[in-house]
Design an enzyme around this catalytic site. Structure first.
Site, PDB file in Angstrom:
ATOM      1  N   LYS A 137      -5.276   3.004 -20.375  1.00 42.69           N
ATOM      2  CA  LYS A 137      -5.440   3.309 -21.784  1.00 42.69           C
ATOM      3  C   LYS A 137      -4.121   3.052 -22.536  1.00 42.69           C
ATOM      4  O   LYS A 137      -3.673   1.936 -22.582  1.00 42.69           O
ATOM      5  CB  LYS A 137      -5.946   4.737 -21.945  1.00 42.69           C
ATOM      6  CG  LYS A 137      -7.075   5.108 -20.947  1.00 42.69           C
ATOM      7  CD  LYS A 137      -8.350   4.309 -21.155  1.00 42.69           C
ATOM      8  CE  LYS A 137      -9.357   4.455 -20.003  1.00 42.69           C
ATOM      9  NZ  LYS A 137      -9.691   5.804 -19.597  1.00 42.69           N
ATOM     10  N   ARG A 144       0.829  -1.227   0.000  1.00 42.25           N
ATOM     11  CA  ARG A 144       0.000   0.000   0.000  1.00 42.25           C
ATOM     12  C   ARG A 144       0.853   1.261   0.000  1.00 42.25           C
ATOM     13  O   ARG A 144       0.408   2.317  -0.433  1.00 42.25           O
ATOM     14  CB  ARG A 144      -0.974   0.014   1.185  1.00 42.25           C
ATOM     15  CG  ARG A 144      -1.791   1.323   1.213  1.00 42.25           C
ATOM     16  CD  ARG A 144      -2.945   1.323   2.187  1.00 42.25           C
ATOM     17  NE  ARG A 144      -2.621   0.794   3.478  1.00 42.25           N
ATOM     18  CZ  ARG A 144      -1.894   1.436   4.399  1.00 42.25           C
ATOM     19  NH1 ARG A 144      -1.434   2.646   4.171  1.00 42.25           N
ATOM     20  NH2 ARG A 144      -1.626   0.853   5.546  1.00 42.25           N
ATOM     21  N   TYR A 193     -13.289  14.650 -18.798  1.00 40.14           N
ATOM     22  CA  TYR A 193     -13.594  13.225 -18.693  1.00 40.14           C
ATOM     23  C   TYR A 193     -14.757  13.064 -17.697  1.00 40.14           C
ATOM     24  O   TYR A 193     -14.758  13.726 -16.646  1.00 40.14           O
ATOM     25  CB  TYR A 193     -12.351  12.468 -18.228  1.00 40.14           C
ATOM     26  CG  TYR A 193     -12.619  11.026 -17.915  1.00 40.14           C
ATOM     27  CD1 TYR A 193     -12.847  10.111 -18.934  1.00 40.14           C
ATOM     28  CD2 TYR A 193     -12.678  10.574 -16.603  1.00 40.14           C
ATOM     29  CE1 TYR A 193     -13.118   8.786 -18.654  1.00 40.14           C
ATOM     30  CE2 TYR A 193     -12.951   9.247 -16.312  1.00 40.14           C
ATOM     31  CZ  TYR A 193     -13.168   8.358 -17.344  1.00 40.14           C
ATOM     32  OH  TYR A 193     -13.446   7.051 -17.059  1.00 40.14           O
ATOM     33  N   ASP A 215      -4.531  16.107 -17.465  1.00 35.69           N
ATOM     34  CA  ASP A 215      -4.846  14.708 -17.716  1.00 35.69           C
ATOM     35  C   ASP A 215      -4.296  14.400 -19.107  1.00 35.69           C
ATOM     36  O   ASP A 215      -4.855  14.820 -20.118  1.00 35.69           O
ATOM     37  CB  ASP A 215      -6.362  14.502 -17.643  1.00 35.69           C
ATOM     38  CG  ASP A 215      -6.747  13.044 -17.823  1.00 35.69           C
ATOM     39  OD1 ASP A 215      -5.992  12.310 -18.496  1.00 35.69           O
ATOM     40  OD2 ASP A 215      -7.808  12.647 -17.319  1.00 35.69           O
TER      41      ASP A 215
END
Ligand SMILES: *Cc1c(COP(=O)(O)O)cnc(C)c1O
Length: 383
Positions: free
Chosen positions: A200, A49, A103, A175
């Site tokens: 992506k 983590r 987005y 982004d």
């Protein structure tokens, strides 16, 4: 030797030397924790983590090299990268400038979750820098844009965003998912933080969800601490898959950029098509900006089929090669209607205002032969 070029960095940057037990490809360290080694900070304890296993570290070094940045961080998803970065930088009472067409997930986060936390925002037309100053407040801390916006493929005045953020002492976030580091090295261009849905192009195989934050060391450290607390960390096995995917970014995406331009030109000249949105077309409103700022126009395009929603739906049904699915950037071509998928979270009124009609079709161009894709789209349009 000169500084290695982009495709060489994809393969070699950040790799552990000497190789782990001679392994040519980086092994998966599928262990939740590592032995205590005398660390004096919680954040340095080695635990999945806390984003510091060898699989994380290799990716961080590689991603930083790809945008010629000081540092990078991988996250459990693109939204984990975006939400954690914004929460690391903004506090209640702060104000944020955002591109007017975002987005869908980011739109909901900013106008819903962040607003609830007392973080206000105002939309800006990212291609018109002269309109930004009027939106500033004494509490404005950051500006967030997208390199190529979804689904209309608009391109901000990227150099102006960097300049404006410096003048006004704002943190600049971008982004960079649609461009990827191949088409735009946002950190090298002066953005403080470049955010990616690595789901992506970076991974490129439509088979995992991941994100990345790339940029200035002190800001990436701040986002890392926030991620350590919020917990959106990437599992080592997904790190391995992302690492493998990144190595072929150059060969995949150059092909996709070339095919997208071929397909955009074909559609723009087709009698069954109303309009095409692709930054590589000369009639795109920001073609000149895109040409000056980007090393490629990307593999995404959207278009209006003549005849409205029914014609668009019929056309989609008749296509054979692209999967009818949301998401993008992978080796398989994907076709979607944003009003029914990625932008379903927006009200019909908001969609109308931002120019996203119900009949808009979005294509993520894969690595199939472009000739086959053109033939398929052509037969579907004739039906
Ligand atoms: C997909 C996407 C996201 C969200 O990424 P996830 O990996 O699905 O969380 C953010 N921004 C853009 C531009 C995207 O395309």
């Amino acid at each position: 030797m000169n500084a290695p070029r982009f495709d060489t960095q994809l393969i070699h940057a950040g790799e552990i030397e000497p190789r782990v037990l001679g392994a040519v490809s980086m092994p998966i360290f599928q262990t939740a924790m590592f032995e205590y080694g005398g660390e004096t900070s919680y954040h340095d304890l080695r635990y999945i983590r806390l984003n510091n296993t060898p699989n994380h570290q290799v990716l961080h070094a590689k991603l930083a090299a790809l945008e010629r940045a000081e540092a990078a961080l991988v996250t459990a998803s693109g939204m984990a990268a975006i939400s954690t970065a914004l929460l690391a930088i903004l506090k209640p009472g702060d104000h944020l400038l955002v591109q007017d067409c975002l987005y869908g997930g980011t739109h909901d986060l900013v106008h819903g979750d962040l607003a609830t936390l007392g973080i206000a925002s105002d939309p800006i037309d990212a291609a018109r820098p002269e309109t930004w100053k009027a939106k500033l407040r004494p509490t404005t801390r950051a500006i967030h844009v997208e390199t190529i916006s979804n689904p209309l493929m608009r391109v901000p005045d990227l150099a102006a965003v960097v300049r404006f953020a410096r003048e006004q002492r704002l943190v600049s976030l971008i982004d960079n998912t649609f461009a990827s580091p191949l088409c735009f090295q946002a950190a090298a261009a002066g953005f403080d933080l470049s955010l990616h849905s690595a789901t992506k192009y970076l991974n490129g195989h439509n088979d995992l969800v991941a994100g990345a934050v790339i940029g200035r060391r002190e800001l990436v450290a701040k986002v890392t601490k926030k991620l350590n607390h919020l917990g959106g960390s990437l599992d080592p096995h997904a790190c391995f898959l992302l690492h493998r995917g990144i190595k072929t970014l150059g060969v995949r995406m150059r092909h996709q950029c070339g095919s997208a331009l071929t397909i955009a030109r074909f559609l723009a000249g087709h009698a069954g098509i109303e309009s095409v949105n692709y930054p590589g077309l000369e009639n795109h409103p920001q073609h000149a900006l895109a040409k000056a700022a980007l090393a490629g126009f990307g593999g995404m395009l959207s278009f209006e089929v003549k005849g409205g929603v029914e014609a668009a739906a019929r056309f989609m049904q008749r296509t054979r090669l692209p999967a009818k699915a949301p998401s993008l950037g992978g080796v398989e071509s994907l076709l979607t209607r944003p009003a029914t998928t990625s932008h379903l979270g927006m009200s019909p009124e908001e969609r109308r205002r931002t120019g996203i009609t119900d009949s808009l079709v979005r294509l993520s161009v894969g690595i199939e032969d472009p000739g086959d894709l053109v033939e398929d789209l052509d037969q579907a349009l004739r039906g």
